[in-house]
Design an enzyme around this catalytic site. Structure first.
Site, PDB file in Angstrom:
ATOM      1  N   HIS A  99      33.984  33.281  49.438  1.00  0.00           N
ATOM      2  CA  HIS A  99      33.603  32.314  48.057  1.00  0.00           C
ATOM      3  C   HIS A  99      34.448  31.082  48.061  1.00  0.00           C
ATOM      4  CE1 HIS A  99      32.770  36.621  46.488  1.00  0.00           C
ATOM      5  NE2 HIS A  99      31.713  35.808  46.624  1.00  0.00           N
ATOM      6  N   ASP A 159      26.478  39.188  38.341  1.00  0.00           N
ATOM      7  CA  ASP A 159      27.033  39.142  39.229  1.00  0.00           C
ATOM      8  C   ASP A 159      28.253  39.942  39.445  1.00  0.00           C
ATOM      9  OD1 ASP A 159      27.304  37.579  41.904  1.00  0.00           O
ATOM     10  OD2 ASP A 159      28.548  35.890  40.878  1.00  0.00           O
ATOM     11  N   HIS A 160      29.389  39.749  40.710  1.00  0.00           N
ATOM     12  CA  HIS A 160      30.071  40.440  41.173  1.00  0.00           C
ATOM     13  C   HIS A 160      30.821  41.519  40.185  1.00  0.00           C
ATOM     14  CE1 HIS A 160      30.337  38.965  45.158  1.00  0.00           C
ATOM     15  NE2 HIS A 160      29.875  37.942  44.623  1.00  0.00           N
ATOM     16  N   HIS A 172      25.945  35.812  49.869  1.00  0.00           N
ATOM     17  CA  HIS A 172      26.944  35.530  48.808  1.00  0.00           C
ATOM     18  C   HIS A 172      27.868  34.377  49.828  1.00  0.00           C
ATOM     19  CE1 HIS A 172      27.065  39.583  46.672  1.00  0.00           C
ATOM     20  NE2 HIS A 172      26.019  38.726  46.297  1.00  0.00           N
ATOM     21  N   GLU A 211      36.909  35.370  43.507  1.00  0.00           N
ATOM     22  CA  GLU A 211      35.903  35.143  42.723  1.00  0.00           C
ATOM     23  C   GLU A 211      36.270  36.053  41.570  1.00  0.00           C
ATOM     24  OE1 GLU A 211      31.456  33.912  42.032  1.00  0.00           O
ATOM     25  OE2 GLU A 211      31.762  35.785  42.859  1.00  0.00           O
ATOM     26  N   ASN A 259      23.383  33.225  46.186  1.00  0.00           N
ATOM     27  CA  ASN A 259      24.226  32.702  45.019  1.00  0.00           C
ATOM     28  C   ASN A 259      24.975  31.286  45.242  1.00  0.00           C
ATOM     29  OD1 ASN A 259      23.963  35.604  44.324  1.00  0.00           O
ATOM     30  ND2 ASN A 259      26.036  36.112  44.403  1.00  0.00           N
TER      31      ASN A 259
END
Length: 340
Positions: free
Chosen positions: A212, A95-96, A249, A169, A271
């Site tokens: 997020h 992920d990110h 996202h 995040e 996500n």
């Protein structure tokens, strides 16, 4: 089934796009959360994606070690072993990853998969995400182009982000403002640089107000129509319906209609982290409150080993998270559609 091969992964994404459904991408930080994700996918009859963020990888390596590659490799290797016992296809993804963590995280992981591929094996990870939301657009796409060459060679898929996701995040923060909405010009420029698949397959997180974390109703203003506008404009220029494989996202707390609209407009991956974190922790809280005199040695007593055994509350935590994943599969329409 074993972890999905590159060919099976491509088949999964193609089937989702053609069938107007999407795969939940569940962040994992431990063997327990990984097992919960697999349980949830299996109970829903859905293929799915498990993903490891930089923070999740650090945590998995050991709280006093904090070595991202070690933690990510450990979780991926564990997934390759245990996923074989489940009747669904699973993909392992990172992920990110912001710019400053590419060299200590994603690039070494791509190299590990390349070494495996060179020996005739499957890649360890099936896809990686480059989060260029914090750098200028042209730099974002330049780095994406460099990474796409690497992932294509290693038989992997690249995920990029064009636009900004609000909230925070793993240390990446962004304000909630108009920058959260990707433009048609951004979409067109992405295709100009990265192509339509001839350089390698990639997924794109176009932002449409995503944030997020989780917020009270009204704080986050999603506009899924932004996705349709970009898909239509780019598709018209290149003669291709829904040219982007889209990623959603910042989806925790989204309404069922917002999720449905996003999937209709080409989202194939969504996500989910905040909601599954809560779903994992909530049963543990209940267990502790209901059994406090068993999990604690109160007033000279010895407690109840069956109640403070980590497996007792761990099973409840995994079941709670799995239940939330089943719900996600149903919302994203992937339930019952494993491609075998």
């Amino acid at each position: 089934m074993p972890i999905a091969s590159p060919e099976k992964y491509a088949e999964m994404l193609d089937a989702a796009k053609a069938g107007s459904y999407a795969f939940p991408a569940i962040n994992i930080t431990s063997s327990q959360t990984l097992n919960a994700a697999l349980q949830g996918f299996a109970e829903a009859g859905s293929d799915g994606i498990i993903q490891v963020s930089t923070g999740g990888a650090e945590y998995a390596s050991g709280p006093t070690i904090k070595h991202m590659v070690t933690g990510a490799v450990a979780l991926a290797e564990y997934a390759h072993v245990v996923a074989k016992n489940y009747p669904i296809n699973v993909v392992v993804h990172t992920d990110h990853c912001p710019k400053e963590k590419l060299d200590p995280y994603v690039r070494p992981l791509i190299a590990i998969s390349q070494e495996r591929v060179d020996r005739g094996l499957e890649p360890l990870f099936q896809s990686h995400m480059w989060d260029g939301s914090a750098v200028p657009m042209e730099e974002n796409l330049q780095i994406a182009d460099e990474l796409l060459a690497l992932t294509a060679k290693a038989r992997q898929i690249l995920e990029i982000e064009v636009g900004v996701v609000g909230g925070e995040e793993d240390g990446v923060k962004a304000e909630i403002n108009e920058k959260l909405y990707t433009t048609v010009a951004d979409g067109l420029r992405t295709i100009e640089v990265l192509g339509l698949g001839e350089k390698g397959r990639y997924m794109t997180a176009l932002t449409f107000g995503n944030v997020h974390g989780v917020y009270k109703p009204g704080a986050v203003k999603l506009r899924p129509a932004v996705l349709k506008e970009i898909q239509d404009a780019v598709g018209a220029k290149y003669g291709r319906d829904k040219p982007f494989d889209l990623v959603f996202h910042g989806g925790s707390g989204s309404t069922a209609q917002e999720i449905s609209d996003a999937v209709d407009f080409g989202v194939v991956k969504m996500n989910i982290d905040t909601d599954t974190q809560y779903a994992f922790t909530r049963p543990v809280v209940e267990h502790m409150f209901r059994n406090y005199d068993g999990v604690l040695k109160i007033d000279g007593e010895v407690g109840n080993k069956k109640q403070y055994d980590p497996r007792a509350w761990g099973k409840s935590a995994e079941a709670g998270m799995a239940k939330r994943i089943v719900e996600a599969c149903e919302q994203l329409r992937s339930a019952g559609k494993t491609i075998g």
